[in-house]
Design an enzyme around this catalytic site. Sequence first.
Site, PDB file in Angstrom:
ATOM      1  N   SER A 144      49.664  44.953  47.957  1.00  0.00           N
ATOM      2  CA  SER A 144      50.375  45.787  48.914  1.00  0.00           C
ATOM      3  C   SER A 144      49.373  46.676  49.668  1.00  0.00           C
ATOM      4  O   SER A 144      48.389  46.168  50.215  1.00  0.00           O
ATOM      5  CB  SER A 144      51.453  46.613  48.192  1.00  0.00           C
ATOM      6  OG  SER A 144      52.294  47.263  49.110  1.00  0.00           O
ATOM      7  N   ASP A 308      58.912  37.698  50.481  1.00  0.00           N
ATOM      8  CA  ASP A 308      58.403  39.030  50.815  1.00  0.00           C
ATOM      9  C   ASP A 308      58.738  39.380  52.262  1.00  0.00           C
ATOM     10  O   ASP A 308      58.270  38.726  53.198  1.00  0.00           O
ATOM     11  CB  ASP A 308      56.892  39.063  50.595  1.00  0.00           C
ATOM     12  CG  ASP A 308      56.312  40.474  50.625  1.00  0.00           C
ATOM     13  OD1 ASP A 308      56.939  41.374  51.217  1.00  0.00           O
ATOM     14  OD2 ASP A 308      55.221  40.671  50.063  1.00  0.00           O
ATOM     15  N   HIS A 341      58.637  41.508  47.686  1.00  0.00           N
ATOM     16  CA  HIS A 341      57.362  42.225  47.696  1.00  0.00           C
ATOM     17  C   HIS A 341      57.011  42.770  46.317  1.00  0.00           C
ATOM     18  O   HIS A 341      55.837  42.878  45.971  1.00  0.00           O
ATOM     19  CB  HIS A 341      57.418  43.369  48.714  1.00  0.00           C
ATOM     20  CG  HIS A 341      56.120  44.092  48.870  1.00  0.00           C
ATOM     21  ND1 HIS A 341      54.986  43.472  49.343  1.00  0.00           N
ATOM     22  CD2 HIS A 341      55.759  45.373  48.581  1.00  0.00           C
ATOM     23  CE1 HIS A 341      53.990  44.342  49.366  1.00  0.00           C
ATOM     24  NE2 HIS A 341      54.430  45.488  48.896  1.00  0.00           N
TER      25      HIS A 341
END
Length: 376
Positions: A144, A308, A341
């Site tokens: 991330s 995601d 995610h």
Amino acid sequence: MASARKFHNISGRFKMRNGSLRDPVIAYETWGQLNYQKDNAILLFTGLSPSAHAASSEVDHSSGWWEQMIGEGKPIDTDVYFVICINSLGSCFGSTGPASINPQTGEPYRLDFPVLTIEDIANAGQVVVESLGIRRLHSVVGASMGGMTSLAHCILYPDVAESLVTISSAARAQPFSIAIRSLQRELIRSDPVWDNGNYLASPNTGLRLARKLGMLSYRSAEEFQKRFGRELVPEERQTDDPFDIDFEVESYIEAHANKFIGTFDANCYLYLSRAMDLFDAADHGGSVEHALARVGATRVLIIGVETDLLFPLWQQRQIADGLDNGKREVQFHSLASLQGHDAFLADMDRFRPLICDFFNCTMNQPSRLRSIHSPK
């Protein structure tokens, strides 16, 4: 409980892309032992909200945010590697950030904190590495926001890391993600308690709503359908309020939002969120392609998740394709996880084998330890 957190004090002015800080502090934790050659260190950058406590240790037995990944005999094996996890500059878990005291005023920085960038976080991490006497890293790892920071580190310091791992990340922020984070910041700033950043009590309503929106973007519609469907909350949890929680999916995001408030500073959230939006690898060379060409790592692992929303799969392919110049070993993996995610935190069964294979192949381990794990 004792804390394993360490601190590095940067003396003097720390130059940032948009200003500077005087005598900032960077918090970090370590696991394993640095070998004699100092060539077995792995630098780990975090996402937006975690602290440096990625895993438990003999000093701090509490579980870390990547507990299943780091430790003795785990994919990032601390019998082999010396792992350094950095608490991001601008965060609220020990490193200097908007909630820290400004030495010039004796008051919290609040919105006087300089505009923060991903490059500033990467630079602060490199200062910690150098303070430990490490000139060459075995790898830089991040997911991330941490993946952005890891990539920035390898662009800014191309001769430092031998390998790079980015998970569910990007070479630049995309419009959809920018829009989501912009709305999250607006929800926080719209809370009257926020008071233009001068709050005395945490603006929990704004933070709670921002976290709810975040949870929708961290997971996937497919997971919610499979996990909750249209299941109602039990009758004993229902109230007379006609607009109160009726569905289990509502209860889920409410619970996660309530766990978040009180644990993270609102201004720190705003700064780190904005830093993600501002990141664009093209700032280093004029294009993403030229920026990626600066990366010196010879081995690269890129992992993306099909569901995601925030960092879609095409952004992982962009990094992999840009780094695959025929001179690097580039591995790209697309995972079919439903967890979106958050899969790198929630779907360890898919991630562990890939990380394990990348780090624990004998031929890729640091020289001092290679003989220990080689067949006799």
